[in-house]
Design an enzyme around this catalytic site. Structure first.
Site, mmCIF file in Angstrom:
data_model
loop_
_atom_site.group_PDB
_atom_site.id
_atom_site.type_symbol
_atom_site.label_atom_id
_atom_site.label_comp_id
_atom_site.label_asym_id
_atom_site.label_seq_id
_atom_site.Cartn_x
_atom_site.Cartn_y
_atom_site.Cartn_z
ATOM 1 N N HIS A 62 37.401 36.998 46.133
ATOM 2 C CA HIS A 62 38.008 35.783 47.060
ATOM 3 C C HIS A 62 36.817 35.473 47.973
ATOM 4 O O HIS A 62 35.578 35.189 47.507
ATOM 5 C CB HIS A 62 39.169 35.912 47.755
ATOM 6 C CG HIS A 62 39.889 34.994 48.432
ATOM 7 N ND1 HIS A 62 39.501 33.582 48.129
ATOM 8 C CD2 HIS A 62 40.862 34.677 49.120
ATOM 9 C CE1 HIS A 62 40.177 32.784 48.938
ATOM 10 N NE2 HIS A 62 41.138 33.670 49.634
ATOM 11 N N HIS A 69 36.268 29.764 38.621
ATOM 12 C CA HIS A 69 37.455 29.684 39.672
ATOM 13 C C HIS A 69 38.740 29.494 39.087
ATOM 14 O O HIS A 69 38.870 28.677 37.841
ATOM 15 C CB HIS A 69 36.988 28.256 40.248
ATOM 16 C CG HIS A 69 37.796 28.074 41.648
ATOM 17 N ND1 HIS A 69 39.261 27.710 41.898
ATOM 18 C CD2 HIS A 69 37.443 28.561 42.964
ATOM 19 C CE1 HIS A 69 39.712 27.780 43.096
ATOM 20 N NE2 HIS A 69 38.486 28.298 43.747
ATOM 21 N N ASP A 83 30.754 29.779 46.550
ATOM 22 C CA ASP A 83 30.099 31.100 47.088
ATOM 23 C C ASP A 83 28.816 31.164 46.635
ATOM 24 O O ASP A 83 27.967 31.936 47.019
ATOM 25 C CB ASP A 83 30.902 32.168 46.897
ATOM 26 C CG ASP A 83 31.996 32.348 47.539
ATOM 27 O OD1 ASP A 83 32.011 32.165 48.860
ATOM 28 O OD2 ASP A 83 33.083 32.859 47.190
HETATM 29 N N1 ACO Z 1 31.205 35.662 34.979
HETATM 30 C C1 ACO Z 1 31.563 36.091 33.767
HETATM 31 N N2 ACO Z 1 32.566 35.618 33.112
HETATM 32 C C2 ACO Z 1 33.498 35.076 33.662
HETATM 33 C C3 ACO Z 1 33.361 34.964 35.104
HETATM 34 C C4 ACO Z 1 32.330 35.157 35.673
HETATM 35 N N3 ACO Z 1 31.991 35.057 36.900
HETATM 36 N N4 ACO Z 1 34.642 34.381 35.528
HETATM 37 C C5 ACO Z 1 35.385 34.223 34.594
HETATM 38 N N5 ACO Z 1 34.891 34.658 33.379
HETATM 39 C C6 ACO Z 1 35.362 34.883 32.241
HETATM 40 C C7 ACO Z 1 36.353 36.044 31.713
HETATM 41 O O1 ACO Z 1 35.923 37.315 31.566
HETATM 42 C C8 ACO Z 1 37.213 35.354 30.929
HETATM 43 O O2 ACO Z 1 36.930 35.398 29.670
HETATM 44 P P1 ACO Z 1 37.865 35.750 28.390
HETATM 45 O O3 ACO Z 1 38.557 34.620 28.216
HETATM 46 O O4 ACO Z 1 36.939 36.144 27.229
HETATM 47 O O5 ACO Z 1 38.487 37.132 28.593
HETATM 48 C C9 ACO Z 1 37.413 33.775 31.089
HETATM 49 O O6 ACO Z 1 36.171 33.509 31.845
HETATM 50 C C10 ACO Z 1 38.544 33.596 32.234
HETATM 51 O O7 ACO Z 1 38.369 34.316 33.477
HETATM 52 P P2 ACO Z 1 39.586 34.787 34.310
HETATM 53 O O8 ACO Z 1 39.120 36.166 34.842
HETATM 54 O O9 ACO Z 1 40.971 34.766 33.334
HETATM 55 O O10 ACO Z 1 39.803 33.867 35.315
HETATM 56 P P3 ACO Z 1 40.690 33.896 36.646
HETATM 57 O O11 ACO Z 1 41.090 32.579 37.201
HETATM 58 O O12 ACO Z 1 41.623 35.039 36.636
HETATM 59 O O13 ACO Z 1 39.412 34.235 37.615
HETATM 60 C C11 ACO Z 1 37.964 34.308 39.465
HETATM 61 C C12 ACO Z 1 38.827 33.483 38.840
HETATM 62 C C13 ACO Z 1 38.271 35.500 40.103
HETATM 63 C C14 ACO Z 1 37.345 33.493 40.618
HETATM 64 C C15 ACO Z 1 36.709 34.504 38.367
HETATM 65 O O14 ACO Z 1 36.111 33.461 37.974
HETATM 66 C C16 ACO Z 1 35.661 35.309 38.882
HETATM 67 O O15 ACO Z 1 35.739 36.651 39.027
HETATM 68 N N6 ACO Z 1 34.198 34.877 39.415
HETATM 69 C C17 ACO Z 1 33.249 35.635 40.044
HETATM 70 C C18 ACO Z 1 33.792 36.113 41.693
HETATM 71 C C19 ACO Z 1 33.734 34.969 42.356
HETATM 72 O O16 ACO Z 1 32.845 34.003 42.507
HETATM 73 N N7 ACO Z 1 34.871 34.605 43.426
HETATM 74 C C20 ACO Z 1 35.040 33.585 44.281
HETATM 75 C C21 ACO Z 1 35.950 32.380 43.893
HETATM 76 S S1 ACO Z 1 35.874 30.979 44.984
HETATM 77 C C22 ACO Z 1 36.566 31.617 46.461
HETATM 78 O O17 ACO Z 1 37.553 32.453 46.438
HETATM 79 C C23 ACO Z 1 36.218 31.112 47.722
#
Ligand code: ACO
Length: 423
Positions: free
Chosen positions: A263, A302, A358
């Protein structure tokens, strides 16, 4: 065609038709048909936890609006303090309302001397500022016991003003403690972002002259971070507030939710990631590593946006304005290359992974000299207005205590075995 959904319980043939209102269906009505059957949705991915009139987010189309105003327009024409008023009160203020709001916020920026001298000074010398902020927010509740009177709207508003006004003061105090510098008291002559910058950076000189371009950049970043509907920390605020805990304790819980790297801690993770990549030439290997499962591309993806995060676009532009003053952050080239590579890669395209808020904010903070640990604190300062707006709305809605159910998957009933007889 009726705007409704009909479900049938195949165990007994009972059926119920539930209307679709504003894109949602009332789960309580479904429950009437299905007593004892729970809707399993561990991360609330398919659940609307409330009705809200504060922030409108359309993730498929990359749209973000506060109280109906597009974020792009607010970032261009408004100020953080005006946006905070908009979120809390529902409309943009008239001149008189704004003047009163500005006066009230400015005159609640001071913190109790015990808070600074005894409470904050008691931390370990290298305490993470976010841990300090979370604790300090909870501690504020002990200074304002009247905050428990959550049924009184005037009392509520007073605490909202205090929270919005005091968070930058506490944040700056945490930094000064860590840096070993004397605390700077708030300066009532300065605007909200200028005052924050002087509390952070003024050393020696009686007055601090911030570069207006940096003041504006901070104000824009504050506006972009002010609210984002039912995210993890805001949900924490509403859930804790639903127990009728005071707003300081609720805000401490919300800030704790923001602390995590998934987050508000992501901007910190982005800069650490860019630093470890080090050079544009290493981007390809890094992306290959992400695709093969060795970590995530921080600042990408996201839960809600399946298109470019509109805040990321605005921040990217603001970054160039900041770099005119501070000089270019050398990690910018790595970030641009990373974005370009990811956006043309099938892995990221097929998963609809785009830069989020971010991805570029950490580069700005770094160029402006903020320590890396401090980035989530910079997020918490403006998000306080969003948390407070949601807390207030939740209380106006007279919401029942948040209390989800679970689907139990543990052991069936079993008898207690004395320890000597266990094998
Ligand atoms: N890098 C690589 N792969 C990713 C990323 C990433 N940043 N984000 C998601 N994926 C992939 C997952 O591995 C998954 O792949 P799969 O379908 O093969 O298993 C798919 O994309 C879906 O991802 P989920 O984890 O199910 O997405 P979720 O909605 O649960 O997570 C989150 C969202 C936590 C923001 C995630 O994208 C992440 O961890 N991003 C990196 C951290 C980040 O930038 N957070 C800030 C968010 S903005 C904020 O809070 C202000």
């Amino acid at each position: 065609m009726a705007d409704s959904i009909t479900i049938t319980d195949n165990r007994n043939g009972n059926t119920i038709e539930v209307p679709i209102v504003n894109g949602g269906v009332d789960a309580a009505q479904w429950s009437k048909l299905l007593p004892g059957v729970w809707f399993l949705d561990p991360s609330f991915g398919a659940t609307a936890s409330t009705q809200s009139a504060i922030t409108d987010l359309d993730g498929e189309n990359g749209i973000l609006r506060y109280r109906g105003y597009p974020i792009e327009e607010l970032a261009e024409k408004s100020t953080y303090l005006e946006v905070a008023y908009l979120l809390v009160h529902g409309d943009l203020p008239t001149s008189a309302e704004y003047e009163a709001w500005q006066y009230d916020i400015t005159h609640h920026t001071f913190i109790h001397e015990n808070m600074r001298k005894r409470f904050l000074d008691g931390f370990h010398y290298d305490a993470h500022p976010m841990g300090m902020l979370v604790s300090a927010l909870a501690a504020l509740s002990t200074f304002y016991p009247e905050a428990k009177d959550i049924d009184d709207r005037e009392v509520r508003l007073k605490q909202i003003i205090r929270l919005i006004a005091k968070t930058p003061t506490i944040a700056a105090a945490c930094h000064r403690f860590y840096a070993g510098l004397p605390f700077n008291y708030p300066d009532n002559e300065l605007s909200f972002p200028e005052n924050f910058l002087q509390m952070m950076w003024r050393v020696g000189d009686p007055k601090y002259d911030a570069d207006p371009r940096l003041v504006r950049a901070i104000d824009i970043l504050f506006m972009l971070h002010a609210d984002h509907e039912q995210n993890c920390s805001t949900t924490a605020m509403r859930v804790i507030g639903s127990s009728h805990a005071d707003p300081y304790s609720s805000a401490a819980g919300a800030a704790a939710g923001l602390y995590g790297p998934r987050h508000g801690g992501a901007n910190e993770a982005v800069v650490r990631m860019l630093t470890s990549i080090g050079h544009m030439d290493n981007v390809g290997a890094f992306i290959d590593g992400v695709k093969s499962g060795s970590g995530r591309l921080q600042g990408f993806g996201h839960r809600v946006y399946k298109n470019y995060d509109p805040r990321a676009k605005i921040i990217k532009n603001a970054a160039y304005d900041v770099f005119e003053v501070t000089g270019k952050n050398p990690l910018l080239d790595v970030a641009l290359k990373l974005e370009e590579t990811a956006l043309s890669d099938e892995y990221f395209i097929s998963r609809k992974l785009y830069p989020n808020v971010d991805f570029y904010s950490g580069l700005i903070y770094q160029a402006m000299g903020f320590p890396i640990d401090f980035y989530p604190v910079l997020f918490a300062i403006p998000r306080m207005s969003g948390w407070c707006a949601h807390w207030n709305e939740m209380l106006d809605q007279n919401q029942r205590i948040s209390r989800p159910r679970q689907v139990y998957t543990g052991a069936p009933v079993r008898g207690y075995v004395p320890i000597a007889q266990r094998i």
